[in-house]
Design an enzyme around this catalytic site. Structure first.
Site, PDB file in Angstrom:
ATOM      1  CD  GLU A 110      17.742  36.764  92.876  1.00 23.20           C
ATOM      2  OE1 GLU A 110      17.711  36.556  91.657  1.00 23.20           O
ATOM      3  OE2 GLU A 110      18.617  36.303  93.623  1.00 23.20           O
TER       4      GLU A 110
ATOM      5  NE  ARG B 269      18.953  34.478  83.518  1.00 24.01           N
ATOM      6  CZ  ARG B 269      19.637  34.635  84.658  1.00 24.01           C
ATOM      7  NH1 ARG B 269      19.671  33.674  85.544  1.00 24.01           N
ATOM      8  NH2 ARG B 269      20.300  35.739  84.889  1.00 24.01           N
TER       9      ARG B 269
ATOM     10  CG  HIS C  38      22.290  41.958  86.631  1.00 23.49           C
ATOM     11  ND1 HIS C  38      22.066  42.960  87.540  1.00 23.49           N
ATOM     12  CD2 HIS C  38      21.992  40.802  87.265  1.00 23.49           C
ATOM     13  CE1 HIS C  38      21.654  42.423  88.680  1.00 23.49           C
ATOM     14  NE2 HIS C  38      21.600  41.108  88.545  1.00 23.49           N
TER      15      HIS C  38
ATOM     16  NE  ARG D  75      18.166  39.813  86.767  1.00 25.22           N
ATOM     17  CZ  ARG D  75      18.891  38.775  87.021  1.00 25.22           C
ATOM     18  NH1 ARG D  75      19.501  38.150  86.046  1.00 25.22           N
ATOM     19  NH2 ARG D  75      19.047  38.366  88.240  1.00 25.22           N
TER      20      ARG D  75
ATOM     21  CG  HIS E 256      23.745  38.969  84.089  1.00 16.84           C
ATOM     22  ND1 HIS E 256      24.812  38.827  84.943  1.00 16.84           N
ATOM     23  CD2 HIS E 256      22.724  38.236  84.630  1.00 16.84           C
ATOM     24  CE1 HIS E 256      24.458  38.050  85.958  1.00 16.84           C
ATOM     25  NE2 HIS E 256      23.220  37.674  85.781  1.00 16.84           N
TER      26      HIS E 256
END
Ligand code: FAD
Ligand code: SIN
Length: 529
Positions: free
Chosen positions: A113, A384, A241, A288, A349
């Site tokens: 990811e 994060r 997100h 992100r 998110h």
């Protein structure tokens, strides 16, 4: 009515249930959850749980990726603790019955990811959270020491304040004795007294109009802790997100997992042009914050309501096999992802900040722990890293359980806590006052406190919030307790904390971007290293 237990656990996601299982060997446990036990953000986790499993991955690489994503605001000691304890926690989840996908060679299949330099995300197809919750709940429900109270709403924590003792934000020896819990079916408020209390109430995505979070994510734990005068931090860092399914009217927004980009899918404009390399060398798999801001900028520039995620050039059978949930969901609204591009937009998110805790998950209030999304451990810093939150929950619930069981003899029940006082309250017959105010709040937050912020937008937000805060406090004081009024009050508290902390941060860092301060400050603000 009252109840006495050794351990009170508020929340039935990965954080609450894994703590409950650990402490249940040492005393009576009560798990309180405001909905059905499985209805948690944990259940909706798709991508998976990050952990170092095999070479060439190393703890150092995962530590470096986490620190990079956190944009110099991570607490390095906490990052090291979390990552070096990751493999043990995964083994434990597997022992508890959680099943993760394996490759033909028998090794665990590891996804990739955004922001990860190695493939290290364990998963159960694209419904990892559901599998984790299934396994944990099965264990919890069969444990003789654990009582599970579903559809019970925790209103407030009990501290010395309820004994008539004045406490303020500066008070150093605040103690928690339990919580007042509403059973909405009977309307009764139960006083639950406990030696050790865990807040595991999850995030607050519903403070925004568009979120991937389930309805339960209304920031209750953070608001309760704030009212009890616990320390809260880093609330300005709200993670959007990049890829929620663009399907107007659907609440919550359906997530299109980042693992799909890890599998090769690429972001494109509505004209079919790739755009991510303009913003970051890592393209569609950049962290992100960068991807969400890039999409926001492309949408503002083009006037489009969405961008596309293109997976059509990937092998159809592999797509369907690895992402059955995403495939089925998109097909249900007429999009065959093997043939058509997926329209996506960013959505709120994850709440990176929260209740400040130490390396044992202990808050600034004695006997009160917080783990999972409601806590701020220092792992994530200003942003994060994907799939680090399930891991953080498992690591810190384990640590909190160890600390709580070791120190349980130092805590006593407090027997002279008064019952909940419902005198003078009347039934609020106008639900519209609550539903409309909730929408107003969400619109203020989405319009003024979203991915890109400015001093003027934040000022507008706080001015408008003040009015709805006063109206709602007034309504709360007069009304018989109900879940909607409590949740609205909590959302307003959380919104206040996000705006205030965003106003204090005179720089752009990680998830907080201000057009008035586009650069990162030289001297770290609020650094915890
Ligand atoms: P939750 O799982 O949200 O549980 C909160 C619990 O608290 C619930 O039981 C709720 O009912 C209860 N509660 C709340 N308020 C009260 C109250 N007042 N009284 C009583 N009970 C209350 N993270 C990853 O690491 N990997 C992923 O792949 C991933 N995918 C995600 C996908 C989606 C769609 C979403 C929304 C999140 C995802 N995340 C992922 C984030 C991750 O799922 C959450 O951060 C994590 O599950 C939080 O766990 P938790 O136990 O802290 O809270
Ligand atoms: C996802 O699957 O994209 C979500 C992962 C996460 O939020 O960590």
């Amino acid at each position: 009515m009252h109840k006495k237990v050794d351990f009170l656990v508020i929340g039935s996601g990965i954080a609450g249930l894994s703590f409950a299982l650990k402490v249940s060997e040492y005393g009576k446990v009560c798990v309180v959850t405001k909905n059905l036990a499985e209805e948690t953000a944990t259940k909706y986790a798709q991508g998976g749980i990050a952990a170092v499993m095999y070479s060439p991955d190393t703890y150092e690489k995962h530590i470096k990726d986490t620190l990079n994503a956190g944009d110099d605001l991570c607490n390095e000691k906490i990052v090291r603790i979390t990552i070096t304890e990751s493999t043990e926690r995964i083994k434990e989840l597997i022992e508890w019955g959680a099943q993760f996908d394996k490759t033909d060679s028998g090794k665990y299949s590891l996804g990739k990811e955004g922001g990860h330099s190695e493939s290290r995300v364990l998963h159960h197809k694209d419904s990892t959270g559901q599998e984790i919750i299934r396994a944990l709940l099965q264990k919890v429900k069969s444990h003789p020491n654990i009582e599970l109270l579903e559809n019970h709403f925790t209103i407030d924590l009990i501290t010395q304040h309820h004994l008539g003792i004045d406490i303020s934000r500066g008070t150093t020896d605040i103690k928690c004795y339990g919580a007042y819990v509403l059973c909405p079916d009977s309307g009764e408020v139960v006083k639950v007294l406990a030696k050790k209390i865990l807040l595991a109430t999850g995030g607050a995505g519903n403070v925004y109009s568009t979120t991937t979070n389930p309805e339960i994510a209304t920031g209750d734990g953070i608001a309760m802790a704030y009212r009890a005068k616990a320390r809260i931090e880093n609330m300005e860092f709200v993670q959007f997100h990049p890829t929620s399914l663009y399907n107007p009217g659907e609440v919550p927004s359906f997530l299109i997992t980042e693992a799909l980009r890890g599998f090769g899918a690429i972001l494109k404009t509505t004209h079919g042009e790739e755009f991510m390399h303009k913003y970051d060398d890592r393209g569609s798999l950049a962290p992100r914050d960068i991807v969400a801001r890039a999409i926001d900028s492309e949408m503002k520039h083009s006037g489009d309501d969405y961008v596309y995620l293109d997976a059509t050039f990937l092998k159809a059978n592999e797509l369907i096999q690895n992402f059955p949930t995403v495939y089925a969901k998109c097909l249900s609204i007429g999009i065959d992802i093997t043939k058509e591009k997926i329209p996506v937009v960013p959505a709120a998110h994850y709440l990176t900040g929260g209740i400040k805790v130490d390396e044992h998950g202990l808050t600034s209030i004695k006997n009160l722990y917080a783990t999972g999304e409601c806590a701020s451990t220092g792992l994530h810093g200003a942003n994060r890293l994907a799939s680090n939150s399930l891991l953080e929950s498992a690591v810190f619930s384990n640590r909190a359980a160890k600390h709580a069981t070791k120190t349980r003899y130092e805590s006593n029940f407090c027997d002279n806590i008064p019952d909940w006082d419902a005198e003078g309250k009347v039934l609020n017959e106008e639900m519209v006052l609550i539903t409309q105010t909730t929408k107003e709040l969400q619109s203020i937050m989405s319009n003024y406190v979203g991915i890109v912020r400015s001093d003027l937008r934040l000022k507008r937000a706080i001015d408008r919030l003040e009015l709805i805060y006063k109206e709602t406090e007034d309504l709360y004081k007069r009304s018989i307790l109900s879940v909607p009024i409590c949740e609205l009050r909590n959302l307003i508290n959380v919104a206040y904390l996000i705006i205030k902390m965003a106003q204090q941060r005179k720089e752009s860092r990680g998830l907080h971007y201000s057009i008035d301060y586009p650069d990162k400050a030289e001297v770290k603000m609020n650094s915890r290293r």
